[in-house]
Design an enzyme around this catalytic site. Structure first.
Site, short mmCIF file in Angstrom:
data_model
loop_
_atom_site.label_atom_id
_atom_site.label_comp_id
_atom_site.label_asym_id
_atom_site.label_seq_id
_atom_site.Cartn_x
_atom_site.Cartn_y
_atom_site.Cartn_z
N CYS A 77 7.38 90.26 -13.96
CA CYS A 77 8.29 89.29 -13.47
C CYS A 77 7.00 88.33 -12.51
CB CYS A 77 9.22 89.73 -12.38
SG CYS A 77 10.17 88.41 -11.69
N CYS A 113 15.02 87.95 -12.77
CA CYS A 113 13.97 88.70 -13.84
C CYS A 113 14.75 89.88 -14.33
CB CYS A 113 12.86 89.16 -12.96
SG CYS A 113 11.70 87.98 -12.83
N CYS A 177 25.96 76.35 11.86
CA CYS A 177 24.93 77.13 12.44
C CYS A 177 24.32 76.91 13.67
CB CYS A 177 23.72 77.03 11.06
SG CYS A 177 24.44 77.82 9.60
N HIS A 181 23.05 78.58 17.23
CA HIS A 181 21.52 78.90 17.38
C HIS A 181 20.74 77.63 17.91
CE1 HIS A 181 22.04 82.56 15.36
NE2 HIS A 181 22.69 82.12 14.34
N ARG A 222 22.39 87.96 5.62
CA ARG A 222 22.57 87.57 7.14
C ARG A 222 23.27 86.05 7.23
NH1 ARG A 222 24.47 87.89 11.03
NH2 ARG A 222 23.58 87.30 13.02
N CYS A 226 27.20 85.13 8.93
CA CYS A 226 27.58 84.10 10.09
C CYS A 226 28.37 83.36 9.61
CB CYS A 226 26.04 83.22 9.80
SG CYS A 226 24.65 84.01 11.07
#
Length: 265
Positions: A77, A113, A177, A181, A222, A226
């Site tokens: 790959c 792949c 987001c 943050h 992740r 969120c």
């Protein structure tokens, strides 16, 4: 109450007050310090082996195994440096791949792949296997410097989408987001302070092992979490939305040294 007991009660009250003040004066350990402590404890309990090491070993076995309808391994790959060249590739992802005609992150490239090289059908690609292979490849980029470039029109468009998704507010809570943050970074959500994903160059620590619930996660996991925390439908795995956000975060992390696989709460 006798005079003696009133004296004892008063003394205990003062002692409790002093202990409370003392506890408040003690700085809470940072998430990084806490993770370092937990990591050391797991190393001691596991005889020098972390749970993330097990995912790396499983991923290496899957990566090198001859599998799928075409009977080949993933060693052929191309992750951006040519077929079979996997050292440091995670530090340069996401990026555009001409063979699929799209910008891909680590997860989606592994999946591509498995489908194109090994012949698996999309529905046959197991998420657990993608994560394990991602951990193996991440281990080969430990201490590499993040260097994600926007060299093609496709990468620039995907970056713009990721930036828009990071800043936009949406959903039933009118959040995004940046709400957590940027606007409220450092404030607490539950037991953890909200992180500064830009200043902390967060992409340099993913994929990561989360010790609080004994799970292996990639950046895609992740990001999807969120969205769910904000009360919004999580984007599909390998979709443009999660790849675009991952690309935007990776570019913000340029120049950082990768610590992989990451170890987080």
């Amino acid at each position: 109450m006798s005079r003696l007991w009133r004296f004892v009660a008063a003394g205990l009250a003062l002692l409790a007050l002093g202990v409370g003040v003392f506890a408040q004066d003690q700085p809470e350990p940072s998430p990084a310090e806490e993770a370092k402590k937990q990591r050391q404890q797991l190393l001691e309990q596991g005889g020098g082996i972390l749970p993330s090491d097990l995912y790396v070993a499983q991923g290496e076995e899957l990566f090198k195994a001859v599998r799928g309808p075409k009977g080949v391994s993933l060693e052929g790959c191309d992750f951006g440096r040519g077929a079979g060249q996997v050292e440091g590739v995670v530090a340069q992802l996401p990026r555009y791949f001409p063979d699929t005609g799209r910008v891909e992150d680590l997860d989606s490239r592994i999946r591509s792949c498995m489908i194109g090289l090994q012949g698996f059908k999309p529905e046959e690609v197991k998420r657990s296997e993608v994560i394990a292979i991602a951990f193996y490849l991440a281990s080969l980029s430990h201490e590499a410097t993040v260097d994600v470039r926007l060299a093609t029109p496709q990468e620039k468009r995907m970056y713009a989408l990721g930036e828009e998704l990071f800043w936009v507010r949406a959903g039933p809570r009118d959040m995004g987001c940046a709400t957590c943050h940027v606007t409220y970074r450092g404030k607490r959500s539950g037991v953890l302070p909200l992180s500064d994903v830009v200043g902390e160059k967060v992409a340099a620590h993913w994929p990561a092992y989360r010790y609080s619930n004994d799970s292996a996660l990639t950046m895609e996991d992740r990001i999807r979490t969120c969205y769910s925390n904000l009360g919004m439908p999580a984007p599909d795995y390998y979709s443009d939305a999660v790849i675009a956000l991952g690309l935007w975060l990776a570019v913000q992390s340029n120049g950082a040294k990768m610590d992989l696989p990451g170890f987080i709460r």
